[in-house]
Design an enzyme around this catalytic site. Structure first.
Site, mmCIF file in Angstrom:
data_model
loop_
_atom_site.group_PDB
_atom_site.id
_atom_site.type_symbol
_atom_site.label_atom_id
_atom_site.label_comp_id
_atom_site.label_asym_id
_atom_site.label_seq_id
_atom_site.Cartn_x
_atom_site.Cartn_y
_atom_site.Cartn_z
ATOM 1 N N GLY A 1 0.857 -1.186 0.000
ATOM 2 C CA GLY A 1 0.000 0.000 0.000
ATOM 3 C C GLY A 1 0.894 1.238 0.000
ATOM 4 N N ALA B 1 2.217 2.973 2.384
ATOM 5 C CA ALA B 1 3.368 2.949 3.302
ATOM 6 C C ALA B 1 4.456 2.022 2.768
ATOM 7 C CB ALA B 1 2.921 2.505 4.693
ATOM 8 N N LYS C 1 0.473 -9.764 -0.180
ATOM 9 C CA LYS C 1 -0.437 -10.896 -0.040
ATOM 10 C C LYS C 1 -1.229 -11.230 -1.300
ATOM 11 C CE LYS C 1 -3.843 -11.690 3.633
ATOM 12 N NZ LYS C 1 -4.420 -10.978 4.779
ATOM 13 N N THR D 1 -5.227 1.196 0.498
ATOM 14 C CA THR D 1 -4.847 2.403 -0.248
ATOM 15 C C THR D 1 -5.611 2.483 -1.572
ATOM 16 O OG1 THR D 1 -2.638 2.285 0.727
ATOM 17 C CG2 THR D 1 -2.878 3.647 -1.251
ATOM 18 N N ALA E 1 -9.043 4.074 -1.324
ATOM 19 C CA ALA E 1 -9.232 5.380 -0.680
ATOM 20 C C ALA E 1 -9.957 6.309 -1.637
ATOM 21 C CB ALA E 1 -7.895 5.956 -0.247
ATOM 22 N N GLY F 1 -9.682 11.561 -0.283
ATOM 23 C CA GLY F 1 -8.487 12.287 -0.690
ATOM 24 C C GLY F 1 -7.413 12.301 0.361
ATOM 25 N N GLU G 1 -13.758 18.120 4.369
ATOM 26 C CA GLU G 1 -14.238 16.915 5.043
ATOM 27 C C GLU G 1 -14.466 17.238 6.510
ATOM 28 O OE1 GLU G 1 -11.707 13.532 4.301
ATOM 29 O OE2 GLU G 1 -12.564 13.200 2.328
ATOM 30 N N ASP H 1 -2.810 -8.908 9.785
ATOM 31 C CA ASP H 1 -1.783 -9.940 10.032
ATOM 32 C C ASP H 1 -0.506 -9.372 10.649
ATOM 33 O OD1 ASP H 1 -3.696 -11.031 8.398
ATOM 34 O OD2 ASP H 1 -2.344 -11.483 6.742
ATOM 35 N N HIS I 1 -16.661 4.093 10.071
ATOM 36 C CA HIS I 1 -17.069 5.139 9.131
ATOM 37 C C HIS I 1 -18.590 5.207 9.150
ATOM 38 C CE1 HIS I 1 -17.402 7.646 5.604
ATOM 39 N NE2 HIS I 1 -16.094 7.738 5.526
ATOM 40 N N ARG J 1 -16.113 11.692 12.924
ATOM 41 C CA ARG J 1 -16.723 10.420 12.536
ATOM 42 C C ARG J 1 -17.324 9.620 13.677
ATOM 43 N NH1 ARG J 1 -12.528 8.235 8.066
ATOM 44 N NH2 ARG J 1 -13.205 9.863 6.666
ATOM 45 N N HIS K 1 -13.657 0.755 9.786
ATOM 46 C CA HIS K 1 -12.970 1.442 8.684
ATOM 47 C C HIS K 1 -11.466 1.576 8.896
ATOM 48 C CE1 HIS K 1 -12.701 4.192 5.306
ATOM 49 N NE2 HIS K 1 -12.177 5.141 6.058
ATOM 50 N N ARG L 1 -8.876 9.180 14.201
ATOM 51 C CA ARG L 1 -8.135 9.768 13.071
ATOM 52 C C ARG L 1 -8.962 10.836 12.359
ATOM 53 N NH1 ARG L 1 -7.946 8.263 7.336
ATOM 54 N NH2 ARG L 1 -9.739 7.004 7.928
HETATM 55 P P1 FAD Z 1 -2.684 -0.813 2.944
HETATM 56 O O1 FAD Z 1 -2.902 0.174 1.881
HETATM 57 O O2 FAD Z 1 -3.888 -1.510 3.470
HETATM 58 O O3 FAD Z 1 -1.659 -1.895 2.408
HETATM 59 C C1 FAD Z 1 -1.406 -3.063 3.147
HETATM 60 C C2 FAD Z 1 -0.645 -4.026 2.262
HETATM 61 O O4 FAD Z 1 -0.208 -5.133 3.025
HETATM 62 C C3 FAD Z 1 -1.480 -4.606 1.135
HETATM 63 O O5 FAD Z 1 -0.683 -4.643 -0.012
HETATM 64 C C4 FAD Z 1 -1.807 -6.013 1.620
HETATM 65 O O6 FAD Z 1 -2.059 -6.931 0.584
HETATM 66 C C5 FAD Z 1 -0.523 -6.341 2.341
HETATM 67 N N1 FAD Z 1 -0.645 -7.398 3.346
HETATM 68 C C6 FAD Z 1 -1.531 -7.518 4.348
HETATM 69 N N2 FAD Z 1 -1.300 -8.630 5.050
HETATM 70 C C7 FAD Z 1 -0.227 -9.241 4.485
HETATM 71 C C8 FAD Z 1 0.489 -10.430 4.751
HETATM 72 N N3 FAD Z 1 0.172 -11.250 5.737
HETATM 73 N N4 FAD Z 1 1.537 -10.743 3.949
HETATM 74 C C9 FAD Z 1 1.901 -9.941 2.898
HETATM 75 N N5 FAD Z 1 1.242 -8.811 2.611
HETATM 76 C C10 FAD Z 1 0.203 -8.451 3.395
HETATM 77 N N6 FAD Z 1 -7.444 7.416 3.979
HETATM 78 C C11 FAD Z 1 -7.220 8.680 3.559
HETATM 79 O O7 FAD Z 1 -6.269 9.326 4.000
HETATM 80 N N7 FAD Z 1 -8.042 9.239 2.628
HETATM 81 C C12 FAD Z 1 -9.109 8.592 2.091
HETATM 82 O O8 FAD Z 1 -9.811 9.110 1.239
HETATM 83 C C13 FAD Z 1 -9.368 7.263 2.524
HETATM 84 N N8 FAD Z 1 -10.407 6.567 2.031
HETATM 85 C C14 FAD Z 1 -10.550 5.253 2.378
HETATM 86 C C15 FAD Z 1 -11.562 4.504 1.784
HETATM 87 C C16 FAD Z 1 -11.678 3.149 2.065
HETATM 88 C C17 FAD Z 1 -12.761 2.347 1.401
HETATM 89 C C18 FAD Z 1 -10.781 2.540 2.976
HETATM 90 C C19 FAD Z 1 -10.888 1.081 3.280
HETATM 91 C C20 FAD Z 1 -9.805 3.290 3.593
HETATM 92 C C21 FAD Z 1 -9.681 4.650 3.305
HETATM 93 N N9 FAD Z 1 -8.677 5.424 3.893
HETATM 94 C C22 FAD Z 1 -8.476 6.709 3.472
HETATM 95 C C23 FAD Z 1 -7.701 4.819 4.799
HETATM 96 C C24 FAD Z 1 -6.422 4.532 4.008
HETATM 97 O O9 FAD Z 1 -6.763 4.046 2.731
HETATM 98 C C25 FAD Z 1 -5.544 3.519 4.699
HETATM 99 O O10 FAD Z 1 -5.404 3.789 6.054
HETATM 100 C C26 FAD Z 1 -4.145 3.537 4.084
HETATM 101 O O11 FAD Z 1 -4.250 3.428 2.694
HETATM 102 C C27 FAD Z 1 -3.320 2.407 4.656
HETATM 103 O O12 FAD Z 1 -2.135 2.291 3.916
HETATM 104 P P2 FAD Z 1 -1.088 1.179 4.317
HETATM 105 O O13 FAD Z 1 -0.027 1.245 3.309
HETATM 106 O O14 FAD Z 1 -0.749 1.303 5.730
HETATM 107 O O15 FAD Z 1 -1.919 -0.191 4.185
HETATM 108 C C1 SIN Z 2 -13.751 8.933 2.911
HETATM 109 O O1 SIN Z 2 -13.598 9.224 1.735
HETATM 110 O O2 SIN Z 2 -14.767 9.177 3.559
HETATM 111 C C2 SIN Z 2 -12.663 8.223 3.611
HETATM 112 C C3 SIN Z 2 -11.675 9.193 4.057
HETATM 113 C C4 SIN Z 2 -10.799 8.622 5.122
HETATM 114 O O3 SIN Z 2 -11.053 7.537 5.632
HETATM 115 O O4 SIN Z 2 -9.836 9.304 5.465
#
Ligand code: FAD
Ligand code: SIN
Length: 518
Positions: free
Chosen positions: A13, A15, A35, A43, A46, A49, A113, A209, A230, A276, A337, A372
């Site tokens: 994702g 990060a 995974k 991500t 999302a 924004g 927002e 995980d 959410h 929220r 969420h 958050r």
């Molecule tokens: P993720 O993007 O979840 O990535 C995790 C990665 O780890 C994935 O590739 C997954 O496959 C991998 N993984 C997991 N377990 C394992 C394993 N055991 N072995 C190997 N790989 C694994 N945030 C905002 O700031 N703005 C928004 O508009 C927004 N909208 C959102 C809308 C939705 C529908 C959702 C669900 C979330 C939203 N968020 C938003 C929150 C935001 O998307 C997430 O908090 C952020 O993207 C997390 O990024 P990350 O890289 O930490 O994890």
């Molecule tokens: C949303 O678009 O409502 C999600 C935004 C977020 O989780 O930060």
């Protein structure tokens, strides 16, 4: 046969991708285990924004202030300051790397927002901001020839030798058997655990995980009780809980109960733009009052053409369920969420286990406190992903890959996906007893049920999942107050003595800490 690399990143994702780029920029070899396919992550989905200080009427202090208010007294100020000040630099860099945020007349457009005092949310393709992040970060990562991305490589546990994390065990997708990979450091970027709950906006990969793996490796876990629900997930029988972005309320959407009444003023003067947790609890109260399973999001006062252009993905998805976002009342109810808690880290992504770093939703830097602020997490993934990668490189200068023993012994792991029966049971109990409203009785019953499941013969992934549920439930039982995303019906007030982070470590009772840094 074991693999050896310089650095291991788990997850692709925001990060994980940003950390991988930072690691590769040092010239190191980076193995990214993920995974599912590379783009499958929270991500990718999302919508609303990314919050960033870039408009003329905004400044870092205002963004910091809004984040602290949303965090309900539990944010760590140095972490928030780092996020809002460095965030601008990383978003500018992302734009330089080709990320296309929406513009009007060449100028970036900002949306509103909840709980933001300024219009500071950049978005892409209307409501597909996350997919644009993934597209541009994967393209940037592909320019780094030392990044080796392994999709469909499910990781189940960490390898710790003499107190240091030196590698991971994963299920090799080609050999179809467990395999080890060793490196100077592991950067955990596995995202959140929305899938712990029956109703969630998160995709199936979000089973938390990485949190469980870190816990079993001896890392401290912080603030696990704080789950963000959410308020507005689509609530149609048989359909997935597709998110209807908060930006819809930011653009003027209104919440109505099933009797057609706008109700938010009964609960908070900020109405639909209250934080929220407040909107989610208000919806639950309204659903109970009216004996209904949902409320409505009403966008009908807005111009239809504007809505379709601004929210094209939401428009298309709602159409699949026979709903027109410009004409129909959209049935919504809350869903899990986001996890505010996670692996305790310092401001450079270091966990309490040497060699193990964490960034993004899997981590807890204290940046979100008890709740958050919307759109702060994509920014968090960028800022702390980069910082964790840089710290891992700097810290490991003295540590060679040949310094550890390569274990050729079979892992003895029972590599299976999470059992469907375990998943279903845990998700139901989490929703009913560790959900938006919790109390001592419901939490004790949940813990006893999880302990019973834990005693059965479980594969590693199932054990990880139920352990995570226990971590959330035990922390929720410990925190006898209501704060941010954690609401105890039996302790409905905030209590000053709980203005501390909960800390859990394997083999120890829950403790607390005034700050996240250690
Ligand atoms: P993720 O993007 O979840 O990535 C995790 C990665 O780890 C994935 O590739 C997954 O496959 C991998 N993984 C997991 N377990 C394992 C394993 N055991 N072995 C190997 N790989 C694994 N945030 C905002 O700031 N703005 C928004 O508009 C927004 N909208 C959102 C809308 C939705 C529908 C959702 C669900 C979330 C939203 N968020 C938003 C929150 C935001 O998307 C997430 O908090 C952020 O993207 C997390 O990024 P990350 O890289 O930490 O994890
Ligand atoms: C949303 O678009 O409502 C999600 C935004 C977020 O989780 O930060």
């Amino acid at each position: 046969m074991s693999l050896v690399t310089d650095f291991i990143v788990i997850g692709s994702g925001v990060a994980g991708l940003r950390a991988s780029i930072a690691l590769a920029e040092s010239g190191a070899d980076v193995t990214v285990l993920t995974k599912d396919k590379a783009s499958e992550s929270n991500t990718e989905y999302a919508q609303g924004g990314v919050a960033v200080v870039l408009s003329e009427d905004d400044d870092a202090e205002l963004h910091e202030g809004d984040t602290l208010v949303a965090g309900a007294g539990l944010c760590d100020e140095p972490a928030v300051e780092t996020l809002v000040t460095e965030g601008t630099k990383y978003i500018k860099q992302l734009i330089d790397w080709g990320t296309e945020f929406d513009r009007e007349g060449g100028k970036l457009v900002f949306t509103q927002e909840a709980a933001h005092s300024r219009r500071r949310i950049l978005h892409a393709h209307g409501d597909s901001t996350g997919a644009e992040f993934v597209r541009s970060l994967i393209a940037r990562a592909r320019q780094e020839r030392t990044i080796n991305l392994l999709p469909f490589a499910n990781t189940e546990s960490l390898i710790v030798e003499d107190g240091r994390c030196v590698g991971v065990r994963f299920l090799d997708p080609i050999l179809r058997s467990p395999r080890e990979v060793y490196g100077k450091a592991v950067i955990m970027c596995t995202g959140g655990a929305g899938q712990l709950y029956q109703h969630t906006t998160n995709p199936p990969v979000a089973t938390g995980d990485g949190m469980a793996m870190a816990y079993f490796a001896g890392a401290e876990m912080a603030d696990m009780e704080f789950i963000q629900f959410h308020p507005t997930a689509l609530s149609v029988e048989g359909a997935p809980r597709f998110l209807l972005s908060e930006a819809m309320r930011g653009e003027g959407g209104i919440l109505r109960n099933v009797q057609g009444e706008r109700f938010m003023s009964r609960y908070d003067q900020r109405q639909e733009l209250a934080p929220r947790d407040i909107v989610s609890r208000s919806i639950v109260a309204e659903m109970r009052r009216t004996g209904s399973r949902h409320v409505f999001l009403d966008m009908t006062a807005l111009d239809a053409e504007f809505l379709r252009e601004r929210f094209p993905k939401i428009d298309a998805t709602c159409k699949q369920f026979g709903l027109d976002i410009a004409k129909d009342m959209l049935p919504v109810s809350p869903a899990s969420h986001y996890c505010m808690g996670g692996i305790r880290t310092d401001l450079h992504g270091r966990s309490t286990v040497p060699g193990l770093y964490a960034a993004g939703e899997v981590s807890c830097t204290g940046v979100h406190g008890a709740n958050r602020l919307a759109s702060n997490s994509l920014l968090e993934g960028l800022v702390f992903g980069a910082r964790a990668g840089e710290a891992a490189v700097a810290d490991s200068l003295k540590f060679g890959v040949s310094d550890f023993r390569l274990s050729e012994a079979p892992s003895g792991q029972n590599s299976q996906p999470i059992s469907t029966a375990v998943k279903k049971r845990v998700k139901r109990v989490m929703w009913e007893r560790v959900g938006i409203l919790r109390d001592r009785g419901s939490l004790l019953r949940a813990i006893s049920e999880f302990e019973q499941i834990e005693r059965s013969n479980l594969g590693t992934s199932s054990r990880n999942f139920v352990t995570l549920a226990l971590l959330v439930a035990r922390a929720a039982l410990w925190r006898e107050e209501a704060r941010g995303g954690h609401f105890r019906s039996d302790f409905p007030e905030q209590r000053e003595e709980f203005r501390v982070h909960s800390i859990q470590k394997q083999g120890s009772d829950i403790s607390s800490s005034p700050q996240m840094d250690f």
